[in-house]
Design a protein around this motif. Structure first.
Motif, short mmCIF file in Angstrom:
data_model
loop_
_atom_site.label_atom_id
_atom_site.label_comp_id
_atom_site.label_asym_id
_atom_site.label_seq_id
_atom_site.Cartn_x
_atom_site.Cartn_y
_atom_site.Cartn_z
N SER A 116 23.82 0.12 -2.73
CA SER A 116 22.59 -0.64 -2.95
C SER A 116 22.61 -1.91 -2.12
O SER A 116 23.67 -2.42 -1.76
N SER A 117 21.41 -2.46 -1.81
CA SER A 117 21.30 -3.67 -0.99
C SER A 117 21.52 -4.92 -1.83
O SER A 117 21.23 -4.94 -3.02
N THR A 118 22.01 -5.94 -1.15
CA THR A 118 22.19 -7.24 -1.80
C THR A 118 21.51 -8.30 -0.93
O THR A 118 21.50 -8.19 0.31
N SER A 119 20.92 -9.32 -1.56
CA SER A 119 20.25 -10.38 -0.81
C SER A 119 21.00 -11.69 -0.97
O SER A 119 21.58 -11.97 -2.02
N ASN A 120 20.95 -12.49 0.11
CA ASN A 120 21.60 -13.80 0.10
C ASN A 120 20.58 -14.83 0.61
O ASN A 120 20.28 -14.86 1.81
N ASP A 121 20.03 -15.61 -0.31
CA ASP A 121 19.02 -16.61 0.05
C ASP A 121 19.65 -18.00 0.04
O ASP A 121 20.48 -18.32 -0.83
N ASN A 122 19.22 -18.83 1.01
CA ASN A 122 19.78 -20.18 1.08
C ASN A 122 18.72 -21.15 1.60
O ASN A 122 18.00 -20.86 2.56
N SER A 123 18.58 -22.32 0.95
CA SER A 123 17.65 -23.37 1.36
C SER A 123 18.42 -24.65 1.64
O SER A 123 19.38 -24.97 0.92
N ASN A 124 17.99 -25.39 2.71
CA ASN A 124 18.67 -26.63 3.08
C ASN A 124 17.64 -27.72 3.36
O ASN A 124 16.62 -27.48 4.01
N LEU A 125 17.92 -28.89 2.86
CA LEU A 125 17.17 -30.10 3.18
C LEU A 125 18.17 -31.15 3.64
O LEU A 125 19.22 -31.33 3.02
N GLY A 126 17.83 -31.85 4.73
CA GLY A 126 18.78 -32.85 5.22
C GLY A 126 18.11 -34.00 5.94
O GLY A 126 17.00 -33.88 6.44
N GLY B 136 22.57 -34.16 2.95
CA GLY B 136 21.87 -32.90 2.83
C GLY B 136 21.98 -32.30 1.44
O GLY B 136 22.88 -32.61 0.66
N LEU B 137 21.01 -31.42 1.16
CA LEU B 137 20.97 -30.64 -0.08
C LEU B 137 20.83 -29.18 0.30
O LEU B 137 20.06 -28.83 1.19
N SER B 138 21.59 -28.33 -0.39
CA SER B 138 21.47 -26.90 -0.14
C SER B 138 21.50 -26.15 -1.46
O SER B 138 22.13 -26.60 -2.44
N SER B 139 20.80 -25.05 -1.49
CA SER B 139 20.73 -24.25 -2.70
C SER B 139 20.63 -22.79 -2.32
O SER B 139 20.04 -22.45 -1.30
#
Length: 473
Positions: A122-132, A320-323
Motif C-alpha cells: 500500500s502507498s504511504t504519504s509524507n507531507d511537510n510544511s515549512n515557514l521561515g 523556522g517552523l516545520s510541521s
C-alpha cells in the motif's frame, strides 16, 4: 565541533590581523589646485557689494516682460525638467546605497507532499510544511559601504549643481535672445524711418531733375539706396522671426506664430555689476561646485575600492517552523540558526588592484578638470569685466557719432536743395547716418549682452538650488 564563541573569537583575531585600509586622498580639503589671484585686473569689489547681486539678477534690467519670460522658462523649459529627472535618478541611487547598509530580511514558506508506493504494498504519504525568516547583514568593518554611500551623496550633490548650471544657462539664454529680439524690432523701426528719409531725398532729387538742375544719375543712385533699405528691412523681419522661434524653443513652446511681448529696447536698463573677489567664485559658480562634488565622489570610490581588498564579514540568522501536517502547521518544530561568515578573495588576477588604479587615475583626471574649470572661470570673469567697460565706452562714442552724422546729413541735404552742394555728399552723409544709427543699436545690445555674460560668469543667483527631499537627507 567548534562552539559559536570560539568561532567568533577566531573571526575577530583574523580580522584584527588584517592590515588597515589606507585612506584615500581627501577631496574635501580646502586646498585649491590653482593659485587664486588677489584681485581682478579690471575691477574689484568687496564681498558686501557682490552679495547685492546674489539673487534675481534679471531685475536689474527693469524690463517687466523679461520677468514673465524667465518665470515661464523655469516652469516649462524641457532642459530644466531633464536636469530635475537626473537629480531624481541620483537620489534613487543614494537611497539604494543607504539601503545596502541595512540588514536584509527574507521570508520563506513551502509545502511538500510525497506519495511512496512499492509494488505489492500500500502507498504511504509524507507531507511537510515549512515557514521561515532569515536575516543577513554585512558588518561594514572597513568602511566599503560607507564609502559607496559617500560617493553617491557626492553624485547627488553634483546633479543639483548641474541643475543650477542648466538653469543659469537657460535664464541667460532667454534674456539674451529676448534682448536680441527687441533690438531687431528696434532696428526694423529704424529701417522704416531710414526708408522714409531715403524716399524724401529721392523726391528732392526727382524734383531737381524735372527742373534740369540734377542728373538722372542722382535719381538712380538714390533709388538704389531706397532699394537697399527695402532689402535690409526684409532681412531684419526674417531675423526677428528666427529669434522668436528660438525663444519659443527655450520656453518649451511651439515656435509657429510665437512672438513675445514688446518693450522699448532703449528703455532696458544697463546694470552695474560689481565683481566679487576671485576666491568667491569657488562658492558661487555651480559648474565649479559640480566639479568639486565629482572630485569628492572619486575619492570615496577609491576608499571603496581599497576596502574591497579586505575580508567581508557577514552575520546571518534564521528562524523556522516545520510541521508534518499539510498547511495546518499543527505541532510545529522550531529551529533557530545564527552564523558568521568571513570571505576574502585570495586570487582574482589583480582585478581589485587594477580597480584601485583606475579610480586613482580617474581622480587625477578630475583634479586637472577642476583646476581647468577654475582657470576658465577666472578668464570668463576677467573678459566679462573688460567687455562691460569696453561696450560702455563704445556706446558713448556711438551716440556722439550718430549726433554728428545727423547734423552732417541735415547740412548736406540743405545745401543740395539750395544748389550749393553736390549729391555725392548727400549720399555719403546719408550712408554714414544709417550706418551709425544701426551700429548704435548694435552697441546697446552688445552692452546688455556683456552684462548678461558677466552675471553668468559670476554664477548668477548662485544660492538657488533644488531643495533636498527629507527622505534623502
Amino acid at each position: 565541533m567548534m562552539t559559536s564563541s570560539r568561532f567568533v573569537l577566531c573571526v575577530s583575531l583574523l580580522v584584527s590581523a588584517c592590515a588597515a585600509v589606507p585612506t584615500g586622498e581627501d577631496a574635501t580639503s580646502a586646498v585649491v589646485p590653482v593659485s587664486m589671484p588677489q584681485n581682478w585686473s579690471t575691477a574689484t569689489a568687496t564681498l558686501a557689494q557682490a552679495q547685492a547681486f546674489d539673487r534675481d539678477w534679471w531685475l536689474q534690467f527693469k524690463a517687466p516682460p523679461l520677468m514673465e519670460l524667465l518665470k515661464e522658462a523655469e516652469s516649462s523649459a524641457p532642459d530644466l525638467r531633464i536636469a530635475m529627472e537626473r537629480i531624481r535618478l541620483a537620489s534613487i541611487a543614494l537611497k539604494q546605497s543607504r539601503a545596502a547598509e541595512l540588514p536584509t530580511v527574507n521570508a520563506t514558506a513551502n509545502t511538500t507532499s510525497r506519495n511512496n508506493r512499492a509494488e505489492g504494498f500500500s502507498s504511504t504519504s509524507n507531507d511537510n510544511s515549512n515557514l521561515g525568516v532569515s536575516l543577513s547583514y554585512e558588518l561594514d568593518l572597513f568602511g566599503r559601504l560607507d564609502a559607496q554611500t559617500r560617493a553617491r551623496e557626492a553624485d547627488f550633490s553634483a546633479t543639483r549643481y548641474d541643475w543650477q548650471t542648466a538653469r543659469l544657462a537657460l535664464l541667460t539664454s532667454v534674456a539674451s535672445t529676448y534682448f536680441q529680439w527687441l533690438q531687431t524690432d528696434a532696428r526694423i523701426r529704424l529701417a522704416v524711418e531710414q526708408q522714409a528719409v531715403a524716399q524724401r531725398i529721392l523726391a528732392v532729387a526727382q524734383a531737381r531733375q524735372r527742373y534740369g538742375v540734377a542728373t538722372q544719375i542722382d535719381v538712380m543712385q538714390q533709388q538704389a539706396v531706397v532699394l537697399s533699405q527695402e532689402i535690409a528691412l526684409g532681412n531684419l523681419r526674417f531675423q526677428q522671426q528666427q529669434l522668436a522661434s528660438a525663444l519659443a524653443l527655450l520656453l518649451g513652446r511651439i515656435p509657429q506664430g510665437y512672438a513675445p511681448a514688446l518693450f522699448e529696447f532703449t528703455q532696458v536698463s544697463v546694470p552695474v555689476v560689481p565683481a566679487s573677489l576671485p576666491s568667491i567664485l569657488l562658492t558661487r559658480r555651480p559648474d565649479l561646485g559640480s566639479a568639486e562634488a565629482a572630485l569628492v565622489a572619486a575619492s570615496a570610490n577609491i576608499d571603496a575600492a581599497r576596502a574591497a581588498l579586505m575580508p567581508s564579514l557577514s552575520l546571518t540568522g534564521s528562524y523556522g517552523l516545520s510541521s508534518s501536517i499539510l498547511v495546518g502547521m499543527a505541532d510545529p518544530v522550531q529551529s533557530v540558526g545564527l552564523g558568521l561568515s568571513l570571505m576574502k578573495v585570495l586570487f582574482d588576477g589583480g582585478q581589485q588592484d587594477l580597480q584601485i588604479q583606475s579610480q586613482q587615475t580617474q581622480r587625477a583626471i578630475l583634479v586637472e578638470t577642476y583646476a581647468k574649470a577654475i582657470r576658465a572661470a577666472l578668464k570668463e570673469v576677467e573678459d566679462g569685466l573688460g567687455n562691460v567697460e569696453l561696450t560702455a565706452r563704445q556706446t558713448v562714442l556711438q551716440e556722439t557719432q550718430v549726433d554728428l552724422a545727423q547734423r552732417s546729413l541735415r547740412l548736406a541735404e540743405l545745401r543740395y536743395r539750395e544748389g550749393a552742394g553736390d549729391f555725392l555728399t548727400v549720399l555719403e552723409s546719408q550712408r554714414a547716418l544709417f550706418s551709425a544709427q544701426d551700429q548704435q543699436l548694435i552697441s546697446q545690445a552688445a552692452r546688455l549682452q556683456a552684462s548678461i555674460d558677466l552675471f553668468k560668469s559670476l554664477g548668477g543667483d548662485w544660492s538657488t538650488l533644488p531643495e533636498l527631499d527629507q527622505s534623502t537627507r
